[in-house]
Each structure stands twice: as C-alpha cells, then as structure tokens.
Design a protein around this motif. Structure first.
Motif, PDB file in Angstrom:
ATOM      1  N   MET A 158       0.853  -1.182   0.000  1.00  0.00           N
ATOM      2  CA  MET A 158       0.000   0.000   0.000  1.00  0.00           C
ATOM      3  C   MET A 158       0.888   1.231   0.000  1.00  0.00           C
ATOM      4  O   MET A 158       1.871   1.302   0.722  1.00  0.00           O
ATOM      5  N   ASP A 159       0.511   2.183  -0.776  1.00  0.00           N
ATOM      6  CA  ASP A 159       1.263   3.416  -0.935  1.00  0.00           C
ATOM      7  C   ASP A 159       0.918   4.385   0.200  1.00  0.00           C
ATOM      8  O   ASP A 159      -0.246   4.536   0.561  1.00  0.00           O
ATOM      9  N   THR A 160       1.935   5.056   0.729  1.00  0.00           N
ATOM     10  CA  THR A 160       1.693   5.985   1.840  1.00  0.00           C
ATOM     11  C   THR A 160       0.902   7.212   1.407  1.00  0.00           C
ATOM     12  O   THR A 160       0.468   7.969   2.262  1.00  0.00           O
ATOM     13  N   THR A 161       0.696   7.405   0.115  1.00  0.00           N
ATOM     14  CA  THR A 161      -0.160   8.513  -0.322  1.00  0.00           C
ATOM     15  C   THR A 161      -1.613   8.246   0.051  1.00  0.00           C
ATOM     16  O   THR A 161      -2.449   9.132  -0.070  1.00  0.00           O
TER      17      THR A 161
ATOM     18  N   ARG B 225       5.098   7.893   9.246  1.00  0.00           N
ATOM     19  CA  ARG B 225       5.812   8.684  10.261  1.00  0.00           C
ATOM     20  C   ARG B 225       7.070   9.311   9.689  1.00  0.00           C
ATOM     21  O   ARG B 225       7.385  10.467   9.983  1.00  0.00           O
ATOM     22  N   ASP B 226       7.805   8.552   8.904  1.00  0.00           N
ATOM     23  CA  ASP B 226       9.036   9.074   8.310  1.00  0.00           C
ATOM     24  C   ASP B 226       8.774  10.263   7.401  1.00  0.00           C
ATOM     25  O   ASP B 226       9.606  11.167   7.300  1.00  0.00           O
ATOM     26  N   ALA B 227       7.636  10.256   6.724  1.00  0.00           N
ATOM     27  CA  ALA B 227       7.301  11.324   5.779  1.00  0.00           C
ATOM     28  C   ALA B 227       6.568  12.496   6.436  1.00  0.00           C
ATOM     29  O   ALA B 227       6.488  13.569   5.849  1.00  0.00           O
ATOM     30  N   ALA B 228       6.047  12.285   7.628  1.00  0.00           N
ATOM     31  CA  ALA B 228       5.215  13.309   8.284  1.00  0.00           C
ATOM     32  C   ALA B 228       6.046  14.222   9.177  1.00  0.00           C
ATOM     33  O   ALA B 228       7.109  13.846   9.680  1.00  0.00           O
ATOM     34  N   ALA B 229       5.521  15.411   9.389  1.00  0.00           N
ATOM     35  CA  ALA B 229       6.127  16.349  10.328  1.00  0.00           C
ATOM     36  C   ALA B 229       5.924  15.823  11.751  1.00  0.00           C
ATOM     37  O   ALA B 229       4.933  15.140  12.026  1.00  0.00           O
ATOM     38  N   PRO B 230       6.840  16.139  12.664  1.00  0.00           N
ATOM     39  CA  PRO B 230       6.763  15.596  14.027  1.00  0.00           C
ATOM     40  C   PRO B 230       5.490  15.944  14.797  1.00  0.00           C
ATOM     41  O   PRO B 230       5.103  15.217  15.700  1.00  0.00           O
ATOM     42  N   GLU B 231       4.819  17.026  14.430  1.00  0.00           N
ATOM     43  CA  GLU B 231       3.608  17.420  15.167  1.00  0.00           C
ATOM     44  C   GLU B 231       2.359  16.690  14.687  1.00  0.00           C
ATOM     45  O   GLU B 231       1.282  16.865  15.255  1.00  0.00           O
ATOM     46  N   MET B 232       2.469  15.876  13.667  1.00  0.00           N
ATOM     47  CA  MET B 232       1.310  15.146  13.158  1.00  0.00           C
ATOM     48  C   MET B 232       0.911  14.021  14.103  1.00  0.00           C
ATOM     49  O   MET B 232       1.743  13.437  14.799  1.00  0.00           O
ATOM     50  N   ALA B 233      -0.371  13.698  14.105  1.00  0.00           N
ATOM     51  CA  ALA B 233      -0.921  12.701  15.029  1.00  0.00           C
ATOM     52  C   ALA B 233      -0.226  11.347  14.899  1.00  0.00           C
ATOM     53  O   ALA B 233       0.010  10.675  15.901  1.00  0.00           O
ATOM     54  N   VAL B 234       0.108  10.949  13.681  1.00  0.00           N
ATOM     55  CA  VAL B 234       0.746   9.639  13.472  1.00  0.00           C
ATOM     56  C   VAL B 234       2.073   9.541  14.228  1.00  0.00           C
ATOM     57  O   VAL B 234       2.462   8.467  14.654  1.00  0.00           O
ATOM     58  N   CYS B 235       2.741  10.675  14.416  1.00  0.00           N
ATOM     59  CA  CYS B 235       4.022  10.697  15.141  1.00  0.00           C
ATOM     60  C   CYS B 235       3.825  10.836  16.648  1.00  0.00           C
ATOM     61  O   CYS B 235       4.698  10.444  17.426  1.00  0.00           O
ATOM     62  N   GLN B 236       2.708  11.390  17.047  1.00  0.00           N
ATOM     63  CA  GLN B 236       2.454  11.670  18.461  1.00  0.00           C
ATOM     64  C   GLN B 236       1.815  10.504  19.204  1.00  0.00           C
ATOM     65  O   GLN B 236       1.975  10.387  20.413  1.00  0.00           O
ATOM     66  N   ARG B 237       1.117   9.660  18.502  1.00  0.00           N
ATOM     67  CA  ARG B 237       0.380   8.568  19.129  1.00  0.00           C
ATOM     68  C   ARG B 237       1.209   7.286  19.112  1.00  0.00           C
ATOM     69  O   ARG B 237       1.944   7.013  18.166  1.00  0.00           O
ATOM     70  N   ASP B 238       1.045   6.485  20.136  1.00  0.00           N
ATOM     71  CA  ASP B 238       1.745   5.214  20.253  1.00  0.00           C
ATOM     72  C   ASP B 238       1.429   4.304  19.066  1.00  0.00           C
ATOM     73  O   ASP B 238       0.258   4.135  18.699  1.00  0.00           O
TER      74      ASP B 238
ATOM     75  N   ALA C 192       2.329  -6.682  11.066  1.00  0.00           N
ATOM     76  CA  ALA C 192       3.632  -6.282  10.525  1.00  0.00           C
ATOM     77  C   ALA C 192       3.466  -5.273   9.395  1.00  0.00           C
ATOM     78  O   ALA C 192       4.199  -4.272   9.331  1.00  0.00           O
ATOM     79  N   ASP C 193       2.505  -5.516   8.511  1.00  0.00           N
ATOM     80  CA  ASP C 193       2.267  -4.583   7.407  1.00  0.00           C
ATOM     81  C   ASP C 193       1.716  -3.255   7.914  1.00  0.00           C
ATOM     82  O   ASP C 193       2.055  -2.195   7.386  1.00  0.00           O
ATOM     83  N   MET C 194       0.873  -3.295   8.931  1.00  0.00           N
ATOM     84  CA  MET C 194       0.341  -2.060   9.512  1.00  0.00           C
ATOM     85  C   MET C 194       1.475  -1.251  10.141  1.00  0.00           C
ATOM     86  O   MET C 194       1.567  -0.034   9.939  1.00  0.00           O
ATOM     87  N   ARG C 195       2.337  -1.914  10.888  1.00  0.00           N
ATOM     88  CA  ARG C 195       3.478  -1.225  11.512  1.00  0.00           C
ATOM     89  C   ARG C 195       4.396  -0.626  10.449  1.00  0.00           C
ATOM     90  O   ARG C 195       4.857   0.507  10.582  1.00  0.00           O
ATOM     91  N   ARG C 196       4.673  -1.403   9.409  1.00  0.00           N
ATOM     92  CA  ARG C 196       5.541  -0.936   8.321  1.00  0.00           C
ATOM     93  C   ARG C 196       4.932   0.300   7.641  1.00  0.00           C
ATOM     94  O   ARG C 196       5.619   1.290   7.387  1.00  0.00           O
ATOM     95  N   PHE C 197       3.631   0.233   7.371  1.00  0.00           N
ATOM     96  CA  PHE C 197       2.948   1.361   6.737  1.00  0.00           C
ATOM     97  C   PHE C 197       3.006   2.593   7.637  1.00  0.00           C
ATOM     98  O   PHE C 197       3.350   3.690   7.180  1.00  0.00           O
ATOM     99  N   LEU C 198       2.671   2.431   8.912  1.00  0.00           N
ATOM    100  CA  LEU C 198       2.688   3.570   9.836  1.00  0.00           C
ATOM    101  C   LEU C 198       4.096   4.138   9.994  1.00  0.00           C
ATOM    102  O   LEU C 198       4.270   5.353  10.098  1.00  0.00           O
ATOM    103  N   ALA C 199       5.104   3.279   9.985  1.00  0.00           N
ATOM    104  CA  ALA C 199       6.495   3.746  10.083  1.00  0.00           C
ATOM    105  C   ALA C 199       6.857   4.593   8.862  1.00  0.00           C
ATOM    106  O   ALA C 199       7.513   5.639   8.993  1.00  0.00           O
ATOM    107  N   GLN C 200       6.416   4.184   7.685  1.00  0.00           N
ATOM    108  CA  GLN C 200       6.677   4.959   6.468  1.00  0.00           C
ATOM    109  C   GLN C 200       5.961   6.303   6.513  1.00  0.00           C
ATOM    110  O   GLN C 200       6.523   7.328   6.119  1.00  0.00           O
TER     111      GLN C 200
END
Length: 99
Positions: free
Chosen positions: A1-4, A35-48, A25-33
């Motif tokens: 799945m594309d992070t777009t 997170r890498d592309a998102a700004a630090p203040e975005m929810a994906v980076c702030q939430r566990d 594993a695929d969900m974690r991989r997708f969320l990690a990608q």
C-alpha cells in the motif's frame, strides 16, 4: 500500500483503503513509512504505534464481519481518544486473527 493513502493532520491520521492491509507487521511498516514522511507534530508521530495498530485491527475486524462497511473500509486514527475507546479497541483487536 502506498503511503499517499494516508492523510495526516495534527489531530488525525486518515488511511484510505485501510482494510486492504491485513497483518500487524504490514500495519506497523505502513505507519512507520507515514511517520518518516510526516512532520513531528502530526498525530501519526504523536500517538503510540501499537495503539494505532490495535484500532486499525478493530476496524478491519468489523469490516470483515460486514459491520458498518462504509465506515470501516478506511480508518481514522485520532490523536486523542476516550479511555473506553482505547480499551474497546484493545479487546476487539484480540479477536482479529489475520496475522
């Protein structure tokens, strides 16, 4: 799945076609990608990460069971959740046996 397929804001992460991602594993991989592309203040980076995966798995379970399919096809991972929703996702995600 594309992070777009992810739309990130400071309060929410919306994942289009989230039901197509089946395993933890695929969900974690997708969320990690994302997170890498998102700004630090975005929810994906702030939430566990595991909390997001549990909510995603709960959505997928309901989608598989044909419960609210129009609402569970995509997932919204909001930054702030009531304690009861977090608990509910934790319990429900236990029954998602796709992995």
């Amino acid at each position: 799945m594309d992070t777009t397929n992810a739309i990130t804001t400071p309060t929410n992460t919306h994942i289009v076609d989230s039901c197509l991602v089946k395993t933890k594993a695929d969900m974690r991989r997708f969320l990690a990608q994302v997170r890498d592309a998102a700004a630090p203040e975005m929810a994906v980076c702030q939430r566990d990460m595991e909390s997001q995966v549990r909510e995603w798995r709960a959505h997928n379970l309901f989608y598989m069971l044909h419960v609210f399919r129009s609402r569970t096809h995509d997932v919204d991972l909001e930054l702030r959740q009531p304690w009861w929703r977090e608990w509910f996702c934790c319990v429900v995600s236990f029954f998602y046996f796709w992995d």
